[in-house]
Design a protein around this motif. Structure first.
Motif, PDB file in Angstrom:
ATOM      1  N   ARG A   9     -75.562  73.854  85.139  1.00 17.18           N
ATOM      2  CA  ARG A   9     -74.310  75.272  86.091  1.00 17.18           C
ATOM      3  C   ARG A   9     -73.499  73.876  87.195  1.00 17.18           C
ATOM      4  O   ARG A   9     -73.478  72.652  87.108  1.00 17.18           O
ATOM      5  N   PRO A  10     -72.324  74.592  87.876  1.00 14.59           N
ATOM      6  CA  PRO A  10     -72.116  74.107  88.311  1.00 14.59           C
ATOM      7  C   PRO A  10     -72.241  73.691  89.971  1.00 14.59           C
ATOM      8  O   PRO A  10     -73.222  73.987  90.515  1.00 14.59           O
ATOM      9  N   TRP A  11     -72.348  72.637  90.344  1.00 15.14           N
ATOM     10  CA  TRP A  11     -72.620  72.392  91.721  1.00 15.14           C
ATOM     11  C   TRP A  11     -72.317  72.991  92.771  1.00 15.14           C
ATOM     12  O   TRP A  11     -71.414  74.081  92.310  1.00 15.14           O
ATOM     13  N   ARG A  12     -72.974  73.937  93.861  1.00 14.95           N
ATOM     14  CA  ARG A  12     -72.810  74.187  94.372  1.00 14.95           C
ATOM     15  C   ARG A  12     -72.693  73.903  96.118  1.00 14.95           C
ATOM     16  O   ARG A  12     -73.545  73.308  96.969  1.00 14.95           O
ATOM     17  N   GLU A  13     -71.416  74.864  96.879  1.00 23.63           N
ATOM     18  CA  GLU A  13     -71.308  74.122  98.317  1.00 23.63           C
ATOM     19  C   GLU A  13     -73.368  75.092  99.371  1.00 23.63           C
ATOM     20  O   GLU A  13     -73.606  75.417  98.914  1.00 23.63           O
ATOM     21  N   GLY A  14     -73.502  73.476  99.750  1.00 24.61           N
ATOM     22  CA  GLY A  14     -74.682  73.552 100.886  1.00 24.61           C
ATOM     23  C   GLY A  14     -75.789  73.045  99.732  1.00 24.61           C
ATOM     24  O   GLY A  14     -77.344  72.993 100.431  1.00 24.61           O
ATOM     25  N   GLU A  15     -75.357  72.879  99.307  1.00 21.67           N
ATOM     26  CA  GLU A  15     -76.476  71.497  97.876  1.00 21.67           C
ATOM     27  C   GLU A  15     -76.929  70.116  97.859  1.00 21.67           C
ATOM     28  O   GLU A  15     -77.707  69.649  97.022  1.00 21.67           O
ATOM     29  N   GLY A  16     -75.798  69.562  98.912  1.00 25.90           N
ATOM     30  CA  GLY A  16     -75.551  68.052  99.680  1.00 25.90           C
ATOM     31  C   GLY A  16     -74.873  67.434  98.725  1.00 25.90           C
ATOM     32  O   GLY A  16     -73.594  68.068  98.304  1.00 25.90           O
ATOM     33  N   PRO A  17     -74.911  66.617  98.394  1.00 25.07           N
ATOM     34  CA  PRO A  17     -74.248  65.448  98.114  1.00 25.07           C
ATOM     35  C   PRO A  17     -73.202  65.785  96.574  1.00 25.07           C
ATOM     36  O   PRO A  17     -74.288  66.469  95.708  1.00 25.07           O
ATOM     37  N   LYS A  18     -71.741  66.012  96.065  1.00 28.86           N
ATOM     38  CA  LYS A  18     -70.978  66.064  95.049  1.00 28.86           C
ATOM     39  C   LYS A  18     -71.542  65.570  94.028  1.00 28.86           C
ATOM     40  O   LYS A  18     -72.208  64.234  94.141  1.00 28.86           O
ATOM     41  N   PRO A  19     -72.260  65.749  92.482  1.00 30.90           N
ATOM     42  CA  PRO A  19     -72.018  64.825  92.047  1.00 30.90           C
ATOM     43  C   PRO A  19     -70.953  63.511  91.670  1.00 30.90           C
ATOM     44  O   PRO A  19     -69.793  64.467  91.965  1.00 30.90           O
ATOM     45  N   LYS A  20     -70.878  62.659  91.130  1.00 30.15           N
ATOM     46  CA  LYS A  20     -69.630  62.212  91.045  1.00 30.15           C
ATOM     47  C   LYS A  20     -69.276  61.637  89.590  1.00 30.15           C
ATOM     48  O   LYS A  20     -69.718  62.157  88.663  1.00 30.15           O
ATOM     49  N   MET A  21     -67.779  62.034  89.697  1.00 34.43           N
ATOM     50  CA  MET A  21     -67.257  62.655  88.269  1.00 34.43           C
ATOM     51  C   MET A  21     -66.553  61.749  88.255  1.00 34.43           C
ATOM     52  O   MET A  21     -65.783  60.412  89.008  1.00 34.43           O
ATOM     53  N   ARG A  22     -66.661  60.823  87.041  1.00 35.43           N
ATOM     54  CA  ARG A  22     -65.669  60.085  86.278  1.00 35.43           C
ATOM     55  C   ARG A  22     -64.720  60.734  85.229  1.00 35.43           C
ATOM     56  O   ARG A  22     -65.424  62.094  84.164  1.00 35.43           O
ATOM     57  N   THR A  23     -63.554  59.981  84.765  1.00 36.99           N
ATOM     58  CA  THR A  23     -62.937  60.882  83.788  1.00 36.99           C
ATOM     59  C   THR A  23     -62.986  59.319  82.724  1.00 36.99           C
ATOM     60  O   THR A  23     -62.391  57.834  83.016  1.00 36.99           O
ATOM     61  N   THR A  46     -64.214  65.618  78.887  1.00 36.16           N
ATOM     62  CA  THR A  46     -62.965  65.162  80.036  1.00 36.16           C
ATOM     63  C   THR A  46     -63.945  64.866  80.552  1.00 36.16           C
ATOM     64  O   THR A  46     -63.111  64.235  81.483  1.00 36.16           O
ATOM     65  N   ALA A  47     -64.603  64.930  81.196  1.00 38.60           N
ATOM     66  CA  ALA A  47     -65.980  64.117  82.690  1.00 38.60           C
ATOM     67  C   ALA A  47     -66.803  63.861  82.648  1.00 38.60           C
ATOM     68  O   ALA A  47     -68.309  64.539  81.472  1.00 38.60           O
ATOM     69  N   ARG A  48     -67.511  62.716  83.104  1.00 43.47           N
ATOM     70  CA  ARG A  48     -68.364  62.962  83.388  1.00 43.47           C
ATOM     71  C   ARG A  48     -69.229  62.787  84.621  1.00 43.47           C
ATOM     72  O   ARG A  48     -68.238  62.694  85.457  1.00 43.47           O
ATOM     73  N   GLN A  49     -69.803  63.267  85.050  1.00 44.98           N
ATOM     74  CA  GLN A  49     -71.158  63.524  86.383  1.00 44.98           C
ATOM     75  C   GLN A  49     -72.627  62.805  86.429  1.00 44.98           C
ATOM     76  O   GLN A  49     -73.431  63.663  85.797  1.00 44.98           O
ATOM     77  N   ASP A  50     -72.516  62.140  87.126  1.00 38.44           N
ATOM     78  CA  ASP A  50     -73.859  61.759  87.396  1.00 38.44           C
ATOM     79  C   ASP A  50     -74.363  62.353  89.570  1.00 38.44           C
ATOM     80  O   ASP A  50     -73.626  62.307  90.048  1.00 38.44           O
ATOM     81  N   TRP A  51     -75.081  63.028  88.889  1.00 41.55           N
ATOM     82  CA  TRP A  51     -75.741  63.911  90.143  1.00 41.55           C
ATOM     83  C   TRP A  51     -76.608  63.054  90.966  1.00 41.55           C
ATOM     84  O   TRP A  51     -77.147  62.537  89.993  1.00 41.55           O
ATOM     85  N   PRO A  52     -76.835  63.098  92.282  1.00 42.01           N
ATOM     86  CA  PRO A  52     -77.228  62.343  93.051  1.00 42.01           C
ATOM     87  C   PRO A  52     -79.201  62.277  92.572  1.00 42.01           C
ATOM     88  O   PRO A  52     -79.774  61.314  93.289  1.00 42.01           O
ATOM     89  N   ASP A  53     -79.576  63.775  92.189  1.00 39.84           N
ATOM     90  CA  ASP A  53     -81.323  63.498  91.721  1.00 39.84           C
ATOM     91  C   ASP A  53     -81.105  62.564  90.167  1.00 39.84           C
ATOM     92  O   ASP A  53     -82.229  62.850  89.777  1.00 39.84           O
ATOM     93  N   GLY A  54     -80.488  61.567  89.858  1.00 39.95           N
ATOM     94  CA  GLY A  54     -80.259  61.190  88.920  1.00 39.95           C
ATOM     95  C   GLY A  54     -79.992  61.876  87.540  1.00 39.95           C
ATOM     96  O   GLY A  54     -79.808  61.237  86.270  1.00 39.95           O
ATOM     97  N   ARG A  55     -79.917  62.621  87.220  1.00 39.75           N
ATOM     98  CA  ARG A  55     -79.355  63.311  86.301  1.00 39.75           C
ATOM     99  C   ARG A  55     -78.277  63.456  85.773  1.00 39.75           C
ATOM    100  O   ARG A  55     -76.950  62.727  86.167  1.00 39.75           O
TER     101      ARG A  55
END
Length: 108
Positions: A9-23, A46-55
């Motif tokens: 699912r997409p990151w949502r405002e208020g969930e803490g830090p955004k995932p780090k995006m790499r392309t 098109t992109a890799r998302q590294d979420w703050p919780d390790g996912r």
């Protein structure tokens, strides 16, 4: 039997830090085989998302309907329903201008 991968699912405002995006460079993106409705479909990453919780999630362009029209989806990695189809010779980057451009939102 291998199940279809779960969509991230997409990151949502208020969930803490955004995932780090790499392309990757647009000329050499990696690709995945994505299991969907019993078939394996080619999907360009098109992109890799590294979420703050390790996912980790991979954003891909995939033809979900079998019509050659592609759409963006993101899937949690690792999953049995995802397989590496092609590796890029380039490392992913978060630096602007060095990787591929992220998709632009639709104009309203």
């Amino acid at each position: 039997m291998t199940e279809d991968p779960a969509e991230a699912r997409p990151w949502r405002e208020g969930e803490g830090p955004k995932p780090k995006m790499r392309t990757w460079p647009p000329a050499d993106p990696p690709a995945l085989w994505v299991r969907q409705n019993g078939s394996w479909k080619w999907a360009t990453v098109t992109a890799r998302q590294d979420w703050p919780d390790g996912r980790t999630a991979y954003q891909v362009l995939i033809d979900t309907a079998g019509t050659t029209a592609t759409s963006h989806r993101a899937y949690w990695w690792p999953h049995e329903g995802l397989r590496i189809a092609h590796r890029s010779a380039a490392e992913p980057t978060a630096e602007a201008g060095l990787g591929g451009d992220l998709p632009r939102p639709p104009q309203r």
